[in-house]
Design a protein around this motif. Structure first.
Motif, short mmCIF file in Angstrom:
data_model
loop_
_atom_site.label_atom_id
_atom_site.label_comp_id
_atom_site.label_asym_id
_atom_site.label_seq_id
_atom_site.Cartn_x
_atom_site.Cartn_y
_atom_site.Cartn_z
N HIS A 185 -5.37 -0.68 -7.71
CA HIS A 185 -4.61 0.15 -6.43
C HIS A 185 -5.78 0.96 -6.08
O HIS A 185 -6.61 1.56 -6.81
CB HIS A 185 -3.49 0.95 -7.21
N GLU A 208 -9.89 3.43 -8.95
CA GLU A 208 -9.27 1.96 -8.98
C GLU A 208 -9.49 1.49 -10.52
O GLU A 208 -10.74 0.97 -10.94
CB GLU A 208 -10.29 1.40 -7.94
N ILE A 242 2.26 2.12 -11.57
CA ILE A 242 2.14 0.94 -10.77
C ILE A 242 1.92 -0.25 -12.12
O ILE A 242 0.99 0.06 -12.97
CB ILE A 242 1.04 1.03 -9.93
N HIS A 268 6.04 -0.54 -8.06
CA HIS A 268 5.62 1.01 -7.94
C HIS A 268 6.82 1.59 -8.36
O HIS A 268 7.95 1.43 -7.77
CB HIS A 268 5.27 1.19 -6.45
N LEU A 327 -3.10 -2.69 -2.41
CA LEU A 327 -3.13 -3.47 -3.64
C LEU A 327 -4.50 -4.59 -3.44
O LEU A 327 -4.25 -5.22 -2.68
CB LEU A 327 -2.08 -3.97 -4.52
N ARG A 385 0.88 -1.24 0.05
CA ARG A 385 0.04 0.24 -0.02
C ARG A 385 0.73 1.21 -0.04
O ARG A 385 1.96 1.53 0.58
CB ARG A 385 -0.88 -0.06 1.21
#
Length: 329
Positions: free
Chosen positions: A173, A294, A157, A147, A70, A37
């Motif tokens: 994400h 997202e 990403i 990342h 994620l 994250r």
């Protein structure tokens, strides 16, 4: 006996999740291996975070479980926690009101401690193995996420995955973005390149008639307009294919965010149900504090033959790319 005080970088079970710090292209990023994250994201010359997050891990085990993470192995929802694949019925963890599987179940990838495989000044690679039967899903799934901060205000990403048996595969994400450092995002201007969206029922499952045109609805963001407070938690069926620019978000302070992706869908959630919580820099997050963007496959795709395919099979590689590009006007 003196009680042990949990440390900011320690999970409740005592496992350490030391943050990874990246910098490049005018951005600085703090990445936690817990949930892969984004905990914090900053831009040079901007005096506030660009995302909702926390300095501590404890909130991520509770109310902030999806913030910056994620999520998967199947992001968004699967109706009734069930699907049929190649003639075999599968029951998955119904972690949302006992009615749906949300973001891969209660122990999905957001709740896992990922392995740090590689790290440089501007990039980090994390991996995770999700075993066969985990949360009811078939197949051992090996996932890798990179990342990186490649330059020009960009957070990139890239997610890849392979499996040893057919399985739904859809990672996203789940960052919440806040460009102006204010209390809510309702006045920020949004444009989405989508002619259609997925109307949903009370369980947030796409209706049988989905997708539907955005024309004449409150989901028409083809021309830039304020987000507003009418409530958005829907998948937009993105126009085009391949890596393309699909969204632009702008704030009155001159900051903008463009999103590029190769995915067919984009879930936009305005955090209207955000419970008050203390976040970065002592900020108090409430309803509409950030905007989740997202990129993903369409929700409930394993149960909808008319939706873009979201099944990964042995010998194939799942690939998902998304770039969040920040700029100052």
């Amino acid at each position: 006996m003196t009680a042990t005080i949990p440390q900011p970088e320690t999970l409740p079970d005592g496992r350490a999740a030391l943050p990874i710090r990246l910098s490049g292209g005018g951005l600085s990023l703090r990445l936690s291996p817990f949930g892969a994250r984004v905990q914090d994201l900053r831009m040079d010359g901007v005096d506030h975070p660009l995302v909702l997050g926390s300095d501590h891990l404890a909130p991520y085990v509770g109310d902030m479980i999806y913030h910056g993470a994620l999520v998967g192995r199947f992001a968004n929802r699967i109706a009734d926690g069930r699907f049929t694949l190649d003639g075999r019925n599968h029951l998955t963890d119904r972690n949302e009101g006992g009615a749906t599987t949300l973001h891969g179940g209660s122990e999905g990838s957001a709740a896992q401690l990922w392995t740090v495989e590689a790290q440089s000044e501007s990039s980090a690679t994390l991996t995770l193995r999700m075993p066969d039967g985990h949360m009811g899903f078939p197949g051992t799934l090996d996932v890798r996420v990179v990342h990186s901060l490649p330059g020009d205000g960009t957070l990139a990403i890239e997610i890849t995955a392979t499996t040893d048996a057919p399985t739904p595969c859809n990672f996203a994400h789940h960052g919440y973005f806040a460009l102006d450092g204010g209390d809510d995002v309702t006045t920020q201007t949004l444009r989405i390149d989508a002619d259609r969206y997925l109307p949903v029922d009370a369980r947030m499952i796409p209706l049988p008639e989905a997708p539907a045109p955005v024309d004449g609805t409150r989901f028409d963001f083809r021309t830039p307009r304020p987000i507003g407070d009418a409530g958005i938690d829907h998948n937009f069926c993105l126009n085009g294919s391949g890596m393309r620019r699909v969204l632009r978000l702008e704030a009155v302070n001159g900051l903008s965010l463009d999103v590029e992706t190769d995915q067919p869908g984009l879930q936009v959630y305005d955090a209207r149900n955000q419970e008050p919580i203390l976040g970065l820099d002592g900020r108090r997050y409430g309803p509409f504090a950030g905007l989740a963007l997202e990129t993903q496959a369409w929700p409930d795709a394993p149960n909808r033959a008319d939706f873009p395919d979201a099944i990964l099979r042995p010998g194939e590689t799942y690939r998902h790319r998304v770039s969040y590009i920040f700029a100052r006007g």
